[in-house]
Motif scaffolding. Structure first.
Motif, mmCIF file in Angstrom:
data_model
loop_
_atom_site.group_PDB
_atom_site.id
_atom_site.type_symbol
_atom_site.label_atom_id
_atom_site.label_comp_id
_atom_site.label_asym_id
_atom_site.label_seq_id
_atom_site.Cartn_x
_atom_site.Cartn_y
_atom_site.Cartn_z
ATOM 1 N N ALA A 100 0.683 -1.233 0.120
ATOM 2 C CA ALA A 100 0.028 -0.152 -0.116
ATOM 3 C C ALA A 100 0.726 1.286 -0.009
ATOM 4 N N ALA A 101 2.011 1.219 0.841
ATOM 5 C CA ALA A 101 2.850 2.313 0.688
ATOM 6 C C ALA A 101 3.410 2.651 -0.602
ATOM 7 N N TRP A 102 3.680 1.588 -1.297
ATOM 8 C CA TRP A 102 4.373 1.778 -2.665
ATOM 9 C C TRP A 102 3.328 2.426 -3.595
ATOM 10 N N VAL A 103 2.164 1.901 -3.392
ATOM 11 C CA VAL A 103 1.018 2.329 -4.433
ATOM 12 C C VAL A 103 0.860 3.845 -4.030
ATOM 13 N N THR A 104 0.736 4.228 -2.673
ATOM 14 C CA THR A 104 0.776 5.642 -2.392
ATOM 15 C C THR A 104 1.710 6.464 -2.898
ATOM 16 N N ILE A 105 2.848 6.048 -2.792
ATOM 17 C CA ILE A 105 4.291 6.888 -3.191
ATOM 18 C C ILE A 105 4.228 7.004 -4.796
ATOM 19 N N LYS A 106 3.799 6.049 -5.272
ATOM 20 C CA LYS A 106 3.632 6.039 -6.826
ATOM 21 C C LYS A 106 2.648 6.996 -7.498
ATOM 22 N N VAL A 107 1.275 6.756 -6.802
ATOM 23 C CA VAL A 107 0.306 7.793 -7.046
ATOM 24 C C VAL A 107 0.581 9.177 -6.645
ATOM 25 N N ALA A 108 1.433 9.511 -5.467
ATOM 26 C CA ALA A 108 1.769 10.711 -5.226
ATOM 27 C C ALA A 108 2.873 11.382 -5.954
ATOM 28 N N VAL A 109 3.682 10.674 -6.400
ATOM 29 C CA VAL A 109 4.778 11.342 -7.505
ATOM 30 C C VAL A 109 4.266 11.738 -8.645
ATOM 31 N N ILE A 110 3.430 10.738 -9.197
ATOM 32 C CA ILE A 110 2.836 11.078 -10.418
ATOM 33 C C ILE A 110 1.593 11.993 -10.305
ATOM 34 N N ASP A 117 -1.818 11.929 1.668
ATOM 35 C CA ASP A 117 -2.601 12.059 2.988
ATOM 36 C C ASP A 117 -4.149 11.809 2.517
ATOM 37 N N ASP A 118 -4.533 11.963 1.398
ATOM 38 C CA ASP A 118 -5.924 11.700 1.107
ATOM 39 C C ASP A 118 -6.705 10.305 1.154
ATOM 40 N N LEU A 119 -7.458 10.522 1.881
ATOM 41 C CA LEU A 119 -8.315 9.149 2.160
ATOM 42 C C LEU A 119 -9.630 9.123 1.418
ATOM 43 N N VAL A 120 -10.273 9.993 1.661
ATOM 44 C CA VAL A 120 -11.945 10.269 1.009
ATOM 45 C C VAL A 120 -12.054 9.900 -0.308
ATOM 46 N N ILE A 121 -11.133 10.941 -1.268
ATOM 47 C CA ILE A 121 -11.218 10.456 -2.475
ATOM 48 C C ILE A 121 -10.735 9.207 -3.126
ATOM 49 N N ALA A 122 -9.587 9.160 -2.570
ATOM 50 C CA ALA A 122 -8.735 7.313 -3.151
ATOM 51 C C ALA A 122 -9.833 6.420 -2.731
ATOM 52 N N SER A 123 -10.772 6.338 -1.448
ATOM 53 C CA SER A 123 -11.439 5.303 -1.192
ATOM 54 C C SER A 123 -12.749 5.325 -2.087
ATOM 55 N N PHE A 124 -13.212 6.266 -2.613
ATOM 56 C CA PHE A 124 -14.129 6.207 -3.608
ATOM 57 C C PHE A 124 -13.708 5.846 -4.996
ATOM 58 N N VAL A 125 -12.582 6.226 -5.498
ATOM 59 C CA VAL A 125 -12.142 6.016 -6.946
ATOM 60 C C VAL A 125 -11.023 4.741 -7.011
ATOM 61 N N SER A 126 -10.714 4.203 -5.695
ATOM 62 C CA SER A 126 -9.734 3.371 -5.790
ATOM 63 C C SER A 126 -10.252 1.687 -6.284
ATOM 64 N N GLY A 127 -9.585 0.717 -6.768
ATOM 65 C CA GLY A 127 -10.133 -0.548 -6.970
ATOM 66 C C GLY A 127 -9.792 -1.446 -6.113
ATOM 67 N N PRO A 128 -10.105 -2.679 -6.045
ATOM 68 C CA PRO A 128 -9.625 -3.867 -5.012
ATOM 69 C C PRO A 128 -7.884 -3.941 -5.266
ATOM 70 N N SER A 129 -7.167 -3.487 -6.255
ATOM 71 C CA SER A 129 -5.836 -3.899 -6.564
ATOM 72 C C SER A 129 -5.037 -2.566 -6.254
ATOM 73 N N SER A 130 -5.748 -1.603 -5.694
ATOM 74 C CA SER A 130 -4.970 -0.498 -5.667
ATOM 75 C C SER A 130 -5.436 0.336 -4.367
ATOM 76 N N THR A 131 -5.088 -0.422 -3.322
ATOM 77 C CA THR A 131 -5.324 0.075 -1.802
ATOM 78 C C THR A 131 -4.120 1.071 -1.368
ATOM 79 N N THR A 132 -4.465 2.282 -1.238
ATOM 80 C CA THR A 132 -3.311 3.172 -0.810
ATOM 81 C C THR A 132 -3.365 2.820 0.808
ATOM 82 N N LEU A 133 -1.994 3.736 1.259
ATOM 83 C CA LEU A 133 -1.912 3.307 2.752
ATOM 84 C C LEU A 133 -2.939 4.158 3.583
ATOM 85 N N PRO A 134 -3.553 5.276 3.205
ATOM 86 C CA PRO A 134 -4.458 5.836 4.158
ATOM 87 C C PRO A 134 -5.818 4.893 4.107
ATOM 88 N N ILE A 135 -6.222 4.389 3.028
ATOM 89 C CA ILE A 135 -7.151 3.336 3.043
ATOM 90 C C ILE A 135 -6.995 2.005 3.982
#
Lengths: 308, 269
Positions: free
Chosen positions: B60-70, B200-218
């Motif tokens: 999840a940490a890796w996904v989060t960092i990837k998302v944040a950088v891009i 940091d974002d939890l709310v928007i990410a939990s709406f638009v994430s899929g099962p394979s893309s859990t971010t750290l806040p989620i």
């Protein structure tokens, strides 16, 4: 026209790209999604995928579009008005947001005032100490309060140890906990604009008021507060506006009895899978927010005029 | 020199205690050897060891960092363009709508932004995953970037740019060698802000994430809902540590660059 001799066409192209790209991006990912919400709020709930009616069928052309338009109605909004769950949720969100804003000001103002009165060489450090929590994860800062407010938590341990109470208080999963959470996480939003206003304040004005016979407290109310007014208003809106639609804090610190509209919206969408009602809840929340947002904008505008 | 009155000193002390004690407790109890987070049972680093072996969190940490950088890089480019369009664009069709859209996500409740983007992604049949979170985050964070950058652009002397053009620079060269260095601090600050907001974002990410893309806040949110856990305390401590170092370094760098600029100005005189 183009005094740099690079050709008007090139200039037009650049302008088109610089304006057009962010424009299209915002239309695609902000405006259109919002129109979709609006449209679904006017649709009917239906047991299908996607779970609402009508669906716009482009193949049917103009007739299809007219049929689509006539199927839209305000039924979901009348439903919101008739079911008192929603009323109560909006009112309770307004109440929690107002109380939290009040306490954020009560705690935030003395901090901002102390910072503005601190020796100059302390200020960068104090500023950093206010900004640091702002950069720290919002979720973690909310989470920190679970351990403090729970029945066996640190606050109850402290209260029992100090003999102030004999039985632990129920704090977690109440509206009190939600209010504490909001005040805590949004405090920097209050402190920063108030500090910015107080810092600009000319000390000689207060001295003049005191020379003219004001007591310290009178000078504070008659000089400091009016001059810091815009900072205070900005801070209040910066706390009030986001806390109204707050979802994370009520779901972590609030209980089953905590009604906040952000939480209702999420439950309506994910648990009840009622997309039209969830969308209608969103539209009404935005309508409520328009008033404070417009007031906030006007305050900012006035501030800019004062700053020249 | 001004000195703090006892009243101001107490209000500062209480204020900062209120801000910092909850985080301090979190940090201290992450070194607690007991599973019970509110009872101290001796010093231990075992939760950090356990965290390091927790694949789900690491992923999840890796996904989060990837998302944040891009997303923050995209948002910085788009936000800078939007700031440019607003400050330098002059009049163009739909300008009011444009600036309205630039500022609206700042005050839009996250639940509404999340809901509307999810409905869009479902509507166009886009699979939810890293891509959708990136798109959602750019829309939120580009607004912050354009606010920061446009405040810098407004205060910046346009004649410098014009001088470069008169001296034969192409508009792109003028942007690169004159405008960009001047607005660079704002662009960097905007990127950092966008990066942090995305992390940091939890709310928007939990709406638009899929099962394979859990971010750290989620991930944190779903485990925190089950109660306080020492592993989350350890994770929080690491995150607080990174932010603290970041903020201290940033403030030292600004202090140095301010001092250097002051020196240059003195030398120039």
């Amino acid at each position: 026209m183009d005094r740099h001799g690079r050709g008007g066409a090139g200039r037009m192209m650049r302008r088109l790209v610089v304006i057009g790209v962010p424009y299209l991006w915002l239309v695609a990912l902000f405006l259109i999604p919002f129109l979709i919400v609006l449209k679904i709020a006017l649709s009917d709930t239906n047991l299908s995928i996607p779970p609402y009616l009508p669906q716009l069928d482009i193949a049917e052309g103009w007739v299809g579009f007219k049929a689509f338009l006539s199927a839209l109605d305000f039924e979901n909004f009348t439903f919101l008005a008739s079911d008192d769950l929603y009323w109560k949720a909006y009112l309770s969100s307004l109440k929690i947001a107002t109380v939290s804003t009040f306490f954020a000001l009560l705690i935030g103002f003395p901090i901002a005032y102390g910072m503005a009165r601190a020796p100059d060489h302390w200020r960068p450090t104090l500023m950093m100490l206010i900004i640091l929590p702002f950069w720290t994860s919002f979720l973690i800062r909310t989470y920190a309060w679970i351990g403090i407010l729970s029945t066996e938590g640190f606050l109850n341990q402290f209260l029992i140890w100090s003999g102030l109470v004999t039985d632990p208080l129920t704090l977690l999963n109440t509206n009190v906990a939600v209010t504490i959470g909001i005040v805590y996480t949004y405090l920097p939003f209050m402190v920063l604009p108030v500090y910015a206003a107080l810092e600009k304040l000319d000390d000689s004005l207060i001295e003049a008021a005191e020379d003219l016979g004001c007591t310290r407290i009178q000078a504070f109310w008659m000089v400091t507060i009016p001059l810091a007014k815009q900072g205070i208003i900005a801070g209040c809106f910066l706390v009030f506006i986001p806390s109204l639609g707050e979802f994370v804090i009520p779901s972590l610190l609030g209980g089953s009895s905590t009604l906040m509209i952000g939480k209702v919206l999420v439950e309506e969408f994910f648990t009840n899978r009622d997309w039209p009602v969830a969308s209608a809840v969103a539209v009404v929340l935005l309508l409520i927010l328009i008033i404070p947002i417009v007031l906030f904008q006007r305050n900012e505008q006035k501030q800019r005029e004062v700053d020249g | 020199m001004k000195r703090l009155s006892w009243f101001n000193a107490t209000s500062l002390a209480f204020g900062f205690a209120f801000l910092y004690i909850p985080m301090l407790i979190l940090v201290i109890y992450s070194f607690n050897s007991s599973k019970l987070v509110t009872v101290w049972a001796g010093f231990s680093t075992k939760w950090y060891v356990e965290l390091a072996g927790n694949e789900a969190f690491l992923e999840a940490a890796w996904v989060t960092i990837k998302v944040a950088v891009i997303s923050s890089t995209l948002a910085t480019v788009l936000g800078t363009m939007a700031a440019y369009a607003m400050v330098r664009g002059g009049r163009f069709f739909g300008r009011t709508l444009f600036s309205g859209m630039v500022y609206a996500p700042l005050v839009m409740p996250e639940v509404i932004t999340g809901l509307s983007l999810l409905l869009l992604f479902i509507g166009i049949g886009m699979d939810r995953g890293v891509m959708t979170i990136v798109l959602a985050h750019t829309i939120l964070t580009m607004c912050y970037v354009s606010v920061v950058v446009s405040s810098r652009l407004v205060s910046f002397d346009r004649s410098l740019e014009e001088a470069a053009l008169d001296l034969g620079c192409t508009p792109f060269d003028a942007f690169r060698s004159v405008t960009l260095p001047i607005i660079a601090p704002a662009v960097i600050a905007g990127w950092l802000l966008a990066f942090t907001l995305s992390l940091d974002d939890l709310v928007i990410a939990s709406f638009v994430s899929g099962p394979s893309s859990t971010t750290l806040p989620i991930k944190i949110f779903s485990s925190v809902r089950l109660g306080v856990s020492p592993e989350i305390n350890a994770l929080s401590t690491i995150m607080i540590g990174i932010v603290t170092i970041g903020v201290i370094v940033a403030s030292l760098v600004t202090k140095r660059s301010v001092a250097m600029r002051a020196k240059q100005e003195r030398d120039a005189e």
